[in-house]
Scaffold this active site. Structure first.
Site, PDB file in Angstrom:
ATOM      1  N   GLU A 276       0.876  -1.168   0.000  1.00 34.98           N
ATOM      2  CA  GLU A 276       0.000   0.000   0.000  1.00 34.98           C
ATOM      3  C   GLU A 276       0.909   1.212   0.000  1.00 34.98           C
ATOM      4  O   GLU A 276       1.503   1.571   1.011  1.00 34.98           O
ATOM      5  CB  GLU A 276      -0.915  -0.015   1.237  1.00 34.98           C
ATOM      6  CG  GLU A 276      -2.168   0.842   1.055  1.00 34.98           C
ATOM      7  CD  GLU A 276      -1.999   2.265   1.519  1.00 34.98           C
ATOM      8  OE1 GLU A 276      -1.628   3.106   0.667  1.00 34.98           O
ATOM      9  OE2 GLU A 276      -2.226   2.538   2.688  1.00 34.98           O
TER      10      GLU A 276
ATOM     11  N   CYS B  84      -3.051   8.643   3.607  1.00 39.99           N
ATOM     12  CA  CYS B  84      -2.805   8.205   2.230  1.00 39.99           C
ATOM     13  C   CYS B  84      -3.990   8.513   1.328  1.00 39.99           C
ATOM     14  O   CYS B  84      -3.822   8.681   0.111  1.00 39.99           O
ATOM     15  CB  CYS B  84      -2.460   6.721   2.189  1.00 39.99           C
ATOM     16  SG  CYS B  84      -3.712   5.660   2.939  1.00 39.99           S
TER      17      CYS B  84
END
Length: 502
Positions: free
Chosen positions: A253, A287
């Site tokens: 990720e 994020c």
């Protein structure tokens, strides 16, 4: 809890074999409170011997764990969830002191770790394979889901607890052992959090602190079997390359550069509040932060003023006070963010609100939430991850242009849209290239739905059934109980099946 006493107790330790272990390493890194710039502790760079010790213990513990019933593993994970909830205020306070985020956000994060753990506790015992319709008469053919072995989890500082449990709870529910390599900027919090695993077999969950050398050694170790990484693109690529050497599976990720589209049909005040939350949550260090806000020209000016007004309401300060925005994680992040902002202004963007360190703060890595107007698609600020409290507004003439610009990115983690137009809603969910699309509801997660990105945002999924399967290998089994001679395809081949010209 006396937080400083806890930091003193945890400094220089690892969590190995089910208990704190004073590291023999002489390589120590200071831990700085980002709100005060006062050193609150230090962490050790785990030695090679300590890494080997942890890997050996993990491989022993994971065999014991997998030998238990799925019900037993579920019950133990529910005990972990209960322990997390019990420790919630203490962990949240340490999160705030070590990473800077407001205490409320720390409390939320720990609660999300609870729900993820309970979800995977139950999902892990739902099934361990499936029966396939047999391709040959009289046979039984099915699949088994099995753990990979020892999972290495490499974490960032922005969500040190919930990201850990998104992965660790799934890995444990699948039958694996876990070794955590936390961020250097959230290690003491992570070491405190290890207490929630005290009821599990010794060595099943361990924590090794340190920098890149420690992470690299764990990733490339021949006796670790899967890597789950969250962090930058460059480091994620290095992890993926290291795993590729032995075809070790990995979950990556990496960065986000999420678009946020605002259309004329949206209730603008609500949309402005939504953008303020999506852009400034955790001081923008998320994020899935809104980093490119595409606003239709018909409402651009009005929306910009509304967003600036929302930014002006946000209270800045130490996360232990009554605030909405805390400091950035460390000095290096603040200075990097300031370079991003300066470059945007240099390229022609205008600061509508914010744009500097707040007045009255002699210490701490604080920055005002900032709204930029006059931003154009070619500017650097909309073509890379910002990871800071910045909302750049780009004017668009149509929904088509907004979709095109939203997809014109190397990243594809999430995407937001505010609209009440049903056609735009349907188009957005299908046309936006992203792992998650939020329409009129910025940034929530669901333990039961997968989370992951496209393009440079990463590989694989967390959460949901997909997140559990990330940590399980599939084995196919075929059994013929009658042990027949399978002349329908064994040697010798039948003459009437030879090439017709023979």
């Amino acid at each position: 809890m006396d937080a400083q006493k806890e930091f003193d107790r945890l400094s220089g330790t690892l969590f190995v074999g089910g208990a704190p272990l004073e590291s023999v390493s002489t390589d120590r890194r200071p831990v700085i409170d980002p709100a005060t710039e006062i050193q609150i502790g230090h962490i050790a760079d785990a030695t090679d011997h300590e890494i080997e010790q942890a890997v050996d213990l993990a491989n022993g513990a994971r065999r014991q764990w997998w030998a238990e019933s799925a019900l037993h593993r579920a019950e133990k994970l529910h005990e972990v969830a209960a322990a997390i909830r019990e420790l919630r205020p203490e962990v949240a306070e340490l999160i705030t002191r070590e990473t800077g985020k407001p205490f409320k956000e720390g409390m939320d994060e720990v609660e999300w770790a609870v729900t993820a753990t309970r979800y995977f506790a139950e999902l892990g015992r739902h099934s361990v394979g499936r029966i396939a319709g047999p391709a040959a008469r009289g046979q039984m053919q099915y699949t088994l889901k099995e753990p990979y072995g020892v999972v290495v989890i490499v974490l960032p500082a922005n969500f040190p607890v919930v990201l850990l449990m998104w992965e660790a709870a799934a890995a444990l529910a699948a039958g694996n052992a876990v070794i955590v390599k936390p961020s250097e900027f959230a290690s003491l919090t992570t070491l405190k959090f290890m207490e929630v695993f005290s009821g599990l077999p010794a060595g099943l969950v361990q924590c090794l602190t340190g920098g890149g050398r420690v992470g690299s050694r764990l990733v490339s170790h021949p006796d670790t079997h899967l890597v789950a990484f969250t962090g930058s693109v460059a480091t994620g690529q290095a992890v993926a390359k290291a795993c590729a050497e032995t075809f070790k599976p990995c979950l990556i990720e990496a960065s986000g550069n999420d678009p946020f589209i605002v259309m004329p049909s949206a209730p603008l005040r609500t949309a402005a509040r939504g953008v303020a939350f999506a852009a400034f949550l955790n001081c923008g260090q998320v994020c899935t932060s809104a980093e490119r806000i595409y606003v239709h020209t018909d409402v651009y000016d009005e929306f910009a003023e509304l967003l600036a007004a929302e930014a002006a309401k946000l209270r800045i300060g130490n996360g232990l006070d009554r605030v909405d925005i805390g400091p950035m994680e460390h000095r290096g992040e603040l200075e990097r963010f300031e370079r991003v902002l300066a470059r945007a202004i240099e390229q022609g963007a205008t600061v509508l609100y914010g744009g500097k360190r707040p007045e009255g703060f002699d210490k701490g890595y604080f920055h005002e939430p900032t709204v930029l107007t006059g931003v154009t698609p070619e500017m650097d600020v909309v073509n890379g991850e910002i990871f800071g409290p910045l909302a750049p507004l780009v004017r668009v003439d149509s929904f088509d242009e907004a979709i095109r610009l939203a997809n014109a990115s190397r990243f594809g983690l999430g995407a937001n849209v505010y609209t009440t137009d049903l056609i735009e809603t349907v188009r957005a969910q299908h046309e936006l290239v992203a792992g998650t699309v939020w329409v009129n509801t910025p940034l929530p997660d669901n333990d039961a739905a997968p989370f992951g990105g496209r393009k440079l945002s990463g590989l694989g999924s967390q959460l949901g059934a997909e997140g559990l399967d990330t940590f399980r290998a599939t084995k196919t089994v075929m059994i013929d109980p009658s042990v027949p001679e399978q002349d329908f395809w064994w040697f010798p081949y039948q003459d009437d099946e030879a090439f017709p010209a023979v």
